[in-house]
Design an enzyme around this catalytic site. Structure first.
Site, PDB file in Angstrom:
ATOM      1  N   ASP A 101       0.842  -1.199   0.000  1.00 42.13           N
ATOM      2  CA  ASP A 101       0.000   0.000   0.000  1.00 42.13           C
ATOM      3  C   ASP A 101       0.877   1.248   0.000  1.00 42.13           C
ATOM      4  O   ASP A 101       1.560   1.536   0.986  1.00 42.13           O
ATOM      5  CB  ASP A 101      -0.911  -0.015   1.227  1.00 42.13           C
ATOM      6  N   LYS A 105       4.905  16.766  -5.426  1.00 43.04           N
ATOM      7  CA  LYS A 105       5.522  16.615  -6.741  1.00 43.04           C
ATOM      8  C   LYS A 105       6.822  17.416  -6.860  1.00 43.04           C
ATOM      9  O   LYS A 105       7.751  16.986  -7.565  1.00 43.04           O
ATOM     10  CB  LYS A 105       4.529  17.032  -7.825  1.00 43.04           C
ATOM     11  N   TYR A 125      -0.502  18.781  -3.158  1.00 43.01           N
ATOM     12  CA  TYR A 125      -0.116  17.977  -4.311  1.00 43.01           C
ATOM     13  C   TYR A 125       1.166  18.524  -4.927  1.00 43.01           C
ATOM     14  O   TYR A 125       2.095  17.767  -5.238  1.00 43.01           O
ATOM     15  CB  TYR A 125      -1.242  17.985  -5.334  1.00 43.01           C
ATOM     16  N   GLY A 126       1.225  19.850  -5.103  1.00 45.34           N
ATOM     17  CA  GLY A 126       2.418  20.462  -5.680  1.00 45.34           C
ATOM     18  C   GLY A 126       3.653  20.217  -4.828  1.00 45.34           C
ATOM     19  O   GLY A 126       4.740  19.956  -5.357  1.00 45.34           O
ATOM     20  N   ALA A 127       3.496  20.285  -3.514  1.00 47.44           N
ATOM     21  CA  ALA A 127       4.639  20.027  -2.630  1.00 47.44           C
ATOM     22  C   ALA A 127       5.135  18.592  -2.795  1.00 47.44           C
ATOM     23  O   ALA A 127       6.344  18.335  -2.825  1.00 47.44           O
ATOM     24  CB  ALA A 127       4.248  20.295  -1.181  1.00 47.44           C
TER      25      ALA A 127
END
Length: 229
Positions: free
Chosen positions: A54, A148, A144-146
């Site tokens: 997972d 990525k 999400y940006g962090a």
């Protein structure tokens, strides 16, 4: 034939890549979050092997793998799975942050750690499917940006560390791609979803296979793919 370990093979870009690699006769090892999902993937990709682990709980991946047989040979490790939850910084909870960081960043690092010995033997390749958000983060995309942006840092550091071992590291930055994730993003944004406006997952798969198949005298470090419409 080459052996590829793939996350995210159940849909979108991951499914497109898995289909293309299987069609040309390559061996697939597909990561599934649980036994039920592993059964579904095995039925979809006849002859493929599955591993259960997972990504949302990277602390337990090592334990999970200790109870399974890992492939002896790995020619590429393809990190394609990902999750997204939008929201302003003032409303995102630690749980939301941790979930995206776990799946999108920490789990790929842990998977890479486990498969590096095999990749060094084959002088293989690690491919990180990132996002345009890994280069520029916009309002409501902070978590999400962090995750990525962190994935970019992971890939850049890994590339330098593994170059002496002959392991190539590629990051692909797709723009908005027609996939279940994109449908979820549009729902969160309160917008109508029209898949024809966005990149076909097959097009991103083509760029990934190009990077994998590049002769050994060269490597693609970073590749940005934008919608053509």
């Amino acid at each position: 034939m080459p052996t590829h370990v793939i996350t995210g093979a159940g849909s979108g870009i991951g499914a497109a890549v898995a289909r293309r690699l299987q069609a040309r006769g390559d061996e697939l090892v597909l990561l599934a979050r649980d036994a039920g999902r592993a059964k579904e993937l095995a039925a979809t990709y006849e002859g493929a092997r599955t591993l259960v682990g997972d990504l949302a709980d990277p602390d337990k991946l090592s334990w999970a793998f200790s109870h399974q047989a890992l492939p002896d040979r790995v020619d590429s490790l393809l990190h394609i799975a990902g999750v997204v939850d939008l929201g302003p910084v003032g409303e995102l909870t630690p749980k939301t942050w941790r979930h995206q960081l776990n799946v999108n960043l920490i789990a790929p690092a842990e998977l890479t750690r486990h498969f590096l010995p095999q990749l060094r033997v084959t002088q293989g390749q690690v491919v990180f499917v990132n996002s345009g958000a890994g280069l520029n983060a916009h309002p409501n995309w902070s978590a999400y940006g962090a995750s990525k942006h962190g994935l970019k840092a992971l890939a850049d550091a890994l590339r330098g560390e593994e170059r002496p071992h002959g392991v190539r590291v590629t990051t692909v930055y797709p723009g908005r791609t027609a996939s279940p994730m994109q449908a979820k993003v549009h729902q969160q944004e309160g917008k109508e979803y029209d898949p024809d406006r966005w990149i076909d997952p097959e097009s991103v798969a083509t760029t990934i296979l190009m990077a994998l198949d590049l002769p050994r005298d060269a490597e693609v470090n970073d590749l940005t793919v934008r919608p053509g419409r």
